[in-house]
Design a protein around this motif. Structure first.
Motif, PDB file in Angstrom:
ATOM      1  N   UNK A  35      -0.139 -18.988  13.706  1.00 12.18           N
ATOM      2  CA  UNK A  35       0.966 -18.066  13.465  1.00 12.18           C
ATOM      3  C   UNK A  35       2.138 -18.888  12.949  1.00 12.18           C
ATOM      4  N   UNK A  36       2.768 -18.413  11.885  1.00 13.22           N
ATOM      5  CA  UNK A  36       3.968 -19.071  11.359  1.00 13.22           C
ATOM      6  C   UNK A  36       5.030 -18.007  11.138  1.00 13.22           C
ATOM      7  N   UNK A  37       6.266 -18.354  11.486  1.00 13.77           N
ATOM      8  CA  UNK A  37       7.392 -17.446  11.304  1.00 13.77           C
ATOM      9  C   UNK A  37       8.489 -18.170  10.542  1.00 13.77           C
ATOM     10  N   UNK A  38       9.011 -17.511   9.542  1.00 15.04           N
ATOM     11  CA  UNK A  38      10.115 -18.065   8.755  1.00 15.04           C
ATOM     12  C   UNK A  38      11.391 -17.353   9.176  1.00 15.04           C
ATOM     13  N   UNK A  39      12.249 -18.043   9.900  1.00  9.05           N
ATOM     14  CA  UNK A  39      13.502 -17.445  10.369  1.00  9.05           C
ATOM     15  C   UNK A  39      14.626 -17.566   9.347  1.00  9.05           C
ATOM     16  N   UNK A  40      14.327 -18.130   8.198  1.00  6.18           N
ATOM     17  CA  UNK A  40      15.339 -18.329   7.165  1.00  6.18           C
ATOM     18  C   UNK A  40      15.612 -17.087   6.341  1.00  6.18           C
ATOM     19  N   UNK A  41      16.660 -17.153   5.542  1.00  7.52           N
ATOM     20  CA  UNK A  41      17.033 -16.035   4.668  1.00  7.52           C
ATOM     21  C   UNK A  41      16.429 -16.161   3.272  1.00  7.52           C
ATOM     22  N   UNK A  42      15.654 -17.234   3.052  1.00  9.77           N
ATOM     23  CA  UNK A  42      14.934 -17.433   1.792  1.00  9.77           C
ATOM     24  C   UNK A  42      13.452 -17.616   2.094  1.00  9.77           C
ATOM     25  N   UNK A  43      12.615 -17.273   1.136  1.00  6.61           N
ATOM     26  CA  UNK A  43      11.175 -17.474   1.291  1.00  6.61           C
ATOM     27  C   UNK A  43      10.872 -18.962   1.444  1.00  6.61           C
ATOM     28  N   UNK A  44       9.769 -19.261   2.123  1.00 10.87           N
ATOM     29  CA  UNK A  44       9.322 -20.646   2.308  1.00 10.87           C
ATOM     30  C   UNK A  44       7.815 -20.679   2.113  1.00 10.87           C
ATOM     31  N   UNK A  45       7.268 -21.878   1.899  1.00 12.11           N
ATOM     32  CA  UNK A  45       5.812 -22.011   1.789  1.00 12.11           C
ATOM     33  C   UNK A  45       5.314 -22.912   2.910  1.00 12.11           C
ATOM     34  N   UNK A  46       4.047 -22.722   3.260  1.00 20.32           N
ATOM     35  CA  UNK A  46       3.432 -23.438   4.370  1.00 20.32           C
ATOM     36  C   UNK A  46       2.097 -24.019   3.936  1.00 20.32           C
ATOM     37  N   UNK A  47       1.872 -25.273   4.316  1.00 19.46           N
ATOM     38  CA  UNK A  47       0.599 -25.958   4.075  1.00 19.46           C
ATOM     39  C   UNK A  47       0.079 -26.459   5.420  1.00 19.46           C
ATOM     40  N   UNK A  48      -1.145 -26.059   5.772  1.00 26.60           N
ATOM     41  CA  UNK A  48      -1.801 -26.568   6.983  1.00 26.60           C
ATOM     42  C   UNK A  48      -3.147 -27.122   6.563  1.00 26.60           C
ATOM     43  N   UNK A  57      -3.208 -23.071   2.109  1.00 26.92           N
ATOM     44  CA  UNK A  57      -2.767 -23.872   0.961  1.00 26.92           C
ATOM     45  C   UNK A  57      -1.463 -23.382   0.324  1.00 26.92           C
ATOM     46  N   UNK A  58      -0.334 -23.952   0.764  1.00 22.19           N
ATOM     47  CA  UNK A  58       0.976 -23.600   0.200  1.00 22.19           C
ATOM     48  C   UNK A  58       1.182 -22.089   0.127  1.00 22.19           C
ATOM     49  N   UNK A  59       0.974 -21.455   1.255  1.00 21.52           N
ATOM     50  CA  UNK A  59       1.072 -20.000   1.367  1.00 21.52           C
ATOM     51  C   UNK A  59       2.526 -19.570   1.530  1.00 21.52           C
ATOM     52  N   UNK A  60       2.982 -18.598   0.729  1.00 19.48           N
ATOM     53  CA  UNK A  60       4.374 -18.149   0.854  1.00 19.48           C
ATOM     54  C   UNK A  60       4.585 -17.292   2.101  1.00 19.48           C
ATOM     55  N   UNK A  61       5.741 -17.503   2.742  1.00 20.39           N
ATOM     56  CA  UNK A  61       6.162 -16.677   3.870  1.00 20.39           C
ATOM     57  C   UNK A  61       7.539 -16.127   3.498  1.00 20.39           C
ATOM     58  N   UNK A  62       7.673 -14.802   3.449  1.00 18.84           N
ATOM     59  CA  UNK A  62       8.965 -14.245   3.034  1.00 18.84           C
ATOM     60  C   UNK A  62      10.074 -14.549   4.041  1.00 18.84           C
ATOM     61  N   UNK A  63      11.309 -14.385   3.607  1.00 18.23           N
ATOM     62  CA  UNK A  63      12.449 -14.544   4.510  1.00 18.23           C
ATOM     63  C   UNK A  63      12.263 -13.632   5.720  1.00 18.23           C
ATOM     64  N   UNK A  64      12.496 -14.172   6.907  1.00 16.69           N
ATOM     65  CA  UNK A  64      12.335 -13.433   8.163  1.00 16.69           C
ATOM     66  C   UNK A  64      10.947 -12.806   8.297  1.00 16.69           C
ATOM     67  N   UNK A  65       9.936 -13.465   7.726  1.00 20.85           N
ATOM     68  CA  UNK A  65       8.576 -12.949   7.745  1.00 20.85           C
ATOM     69  C   UNK A  65       7.653 -13.792   8.606  1.00 20.85           C
TER      70      UNK A  65
END
Length: 101
Positions: A35-48, A57-65
């Motif tokens: 589970x990943x949560x982005x608490x920021x106001x901009x989208x972020x990407x995640x690599x595990x 693989x560099x999956x986008x997570x929307x702002x507050x998503x």
């Protein structure tokens, strides 16, 4: 044989690749949930990566998503899990089961 549910990692992702879990000696680990949560106001990407291979693989997570992944990945002793995000606003929770003889 002991099966022990574990939080394998809970914390904030680094913006550089960082090992967050290593399977102990004489142990197998089954990763069950990410589970990943982005608490920021901009989208972020995640690599595990598990054992050097991208499972997220560099999956986008929307702002507050949030991003969730239910898996069954068996890892042998000394296999690593590493995490990297594009922002430090991404929190990561990795759960699983350690199996010892």
């Amino acid at each position: 044989m002991a099966n022990t549910p574990k939080k394998l990692y809970r914390g904030t992702a680094s913006t550089t690749q960082a090992v967050v879990y290593t399977v102990p000696a004489s142990t197998s680990t089954i990763v069950t949930n990410l589970v990943a949560a982005n608490s920021g106001t901009s989208a972020a990407s995640l690599l595990i990566r598990i054992g050097g291979i991208a499972i997220v693989p560099n999956t986008p997570i929307p702002a507050n998503g949030i991003f969730t992944l239910d898996v069954t990945q068996v890892l042998d002793a000394s296999t690593t899990i590493d995490v990297q995000a594009s922002a430090t606003t991404v929190g990561v929770h990795i759960s699983g089961v350690e199996v010892t003889a």
